[in-house]
Write a protein that holds these residues in place. Structure first.
Motif, PDB file in Angstrom:
ATOM      1  N   THR A 108       0.906  -1.342  -0.019  1.00 52.86           N
ATOM      2  CA  THR A 108       0.147   0.000  -0.217  1.00 52.86           C
ATOM      3  C   THR A 108       0.847   1.222  -0.005  1.00 52.86           C
ATOM      4  N   GLU A 109       1.859   1.235   0.881  1.00 54.28           N
ATOM      5  CA  GLU A 109       2.720   2.460   0.765  1.00 54.28           C
ATOM      6  C   GLU A 109       3.626   2.680  -0.445  1.00 54.28           C
ATOM      7  N   TRP A 110       3.767   1.602  -1.041  1.00 55.69           N
ATOM      8  CA  TRP A 110       4.545   1.908  -2.521  1.00 55.69           C
ATOM      9  C   TRP A 110       3.418   2.164  -3.463  1.00 55.69           C
ATOM     10  N   SER A 111       2.192   1.970  -3.321  1.00 56.71           N
ATOM     11  CA  SER A 111       1.211   2.707  -4.144  1.00 56.71           C
ATOM     12  C   SER A 111       1.346   4.146  -3.758  1.00 56.71           C
ATOM     13  N   TYR A 112       1.385   4.460  -2.575  1.00 61.59           N
ATOM     14  CA  TYR A 112       1.237   5.923  -2.221  1.00 61.59           C
ATOM     15  C   TYR A 112       2.460   6.562  -2.884  1.00 61.59           C
ATOM     16  N   ILE A 113       3.542   5.884  -2.950  1.00 56.20           N
ATOM     17  CA  ILE A 113       4.927   6.678  -3.296  1.00 56.20           C
ATOM     18  C   ILE A 113       4.659   6.875  -5.149  1.00 56.20           C
ATOM     19  N   SER A 114       4.084   5.662  -5.730  1.00 57.49           N
ATOM     20  CA  SER A 114       3.796   5.823  -6.837  1.00 57.49           C
ATOM     21  C   SER A 114       2.859   7.098  -7.294  1.00 57.49           C
ATOM     22  N   SER A 115       2.064   7.207  -6.401  1.00 54.05           N
ATOM     23  CA  SER A 115       0.829   8.410  -6.846  1.00 54.05           C
ATOM     24  C   SER A 115       1.484   9.659  -6.400  1.00 54.05           C
ATOM     25  N   GLU A 116       2.196   9.774  -5.336  1.00 51.28           N
ATOM     26  CA  GLU A 116       3.153  11.031  -5.271  1.00 51.28           C
ATOM     27  C   GLU A 116       4.141  11.174  -6.308  1.00 51.28           C
TER      28      GLU A 116
END
Length: 298
Positions: free
Chosen positions: A32-40
């Motif tokens: 989930t955190e890697w998805s957040y980083i991708s979004s950022e």
């Protein structure tokens, strides 16, 4: 992929972990955190396209690109079996990621991050005094620092400019200490420790590429009383900083730290002409007399 390629990729993923989540190791980051980083990262790519007025639609990262392609299919496979044959990741995508972080390309990123920060070399201890941890908590976050760093000989000064560095203060998950990382010219990096006693804030900072220390001291008058008000915000800090190297006497500089919004934060150093719209009027007023902002010890 060669082992060297894996180490380079691991360096990038650890960098992203620190940059966006303040976690030191890619293995500590969840899907989930890697998805957040991708979004950022996608937000940064879109903002960069808009700023450069590029008509072509930007190339964006898939939501699970970092986790599925780089973590699962590269780093985790390698960690399970070092003899596994792995294809190289898409270099253009890796360059796309590091470009929005301020680097020219992927190779530039690798060359600019060859040294690890050694926070243990830095010491700020006043054993008989309790740290002002309430103040330290208020210091965490993104900041810009402004100064006019003049040459030794005023005749050598070219254009009159103001330097803005990007900084982040955060609490270490492992030691509980407060760390600072700061940008410099040409992707140079500084790292340091921050502490506070009573009304005073102290920072000691070092460099990852050459031996030079920076020392900062600031006083926020009546801060203990101010912090009793939950609505009180720290927007600006004024520091006297000294730069110490082996071949010159120390010179004291006046620096202003201003709190920045993470969403619009640019983690790079920029030199602005004094009439730039990017410099807040209050900062410009404080720095308008260059000589008053550099104090000689001689």
């Amino acid at each position: 992929m060669k082992k060297e390629d894996i180490l380079h990729l691991e360096k990038l993923m650890n960098f992203l972990s620190r940059q966006f989540l303040k976690k030191s190791d890619w293995e500590d980051v969840t899907k989930t955190e890697w998805s957040y980083i991708s979004s950022e990262l996608n937000d940064l790519i879109i903002a960069d396209h808009s700023k450069k007025e590029i008509v072509k639609k930007p190339e964006l990262l898939g939501t699970h690109y970092l986790y599925e392609h780089l973590i699962i299919n590269k780093l985790k496979k390698y960690s399970l079996n070092e003899n596994t044959v792995l294809s190289r990741p898409n270099l253009s995508k890796l360059s796309l990621i590091v470009k929005v972080l301020g680097y020219s390309n992927y190779i530039d990123f690798i060359n600019s991050n060859t040294e690890a920060f050694n926070f243990n070399d830095l010491r700020i201890d006043m054993n008989n005094t309790a740290q002002n941890t309430v103040l330290l908590e208020r210091l965490t976050g993104c900041w810009y620092s402004y100064n006019r760093n003049l040459p030794e000989n005023p005749l050598q000064a070219k254009e009159d400019r103001i330097w803005r560095s990007a900084m982040e203060i955060y609490k270490s998950e492992t030691t509980g200490e407060y760390f600072i990382e700061r940008s410099g010219g040409d992707h140079h990096k500084y790292f340091g420790k921050v502490t506070a006693y009573s009304d005073y804030v102290f920072i000691i900072m070092n460099s990852n590429t050459f031996i030079r220390q920076r020392h900062f001291i600031s006083r926020i008058k009546d801060i203990k009383e101010k912090l009793k008000n939950p609505e009180y915000k720290l927007h600006e800090l004024h520091f006297i900083s000294t730069c110490i190297s082996f071949n010159q006497e120390p010179i004291a500089l006046f620096e202003i730290f201003r709190k920045a919004e993470r969403k619009n934060f640019i983690s790079d150093s920029i030199s602005f002409p004094t009439d730039s719209d990017e410099i807040p009027e209050s900062i410009l007023k404080q720095l308008e007399d260059p000589e008053a902002n550099r104090i000689g010890y001689r």
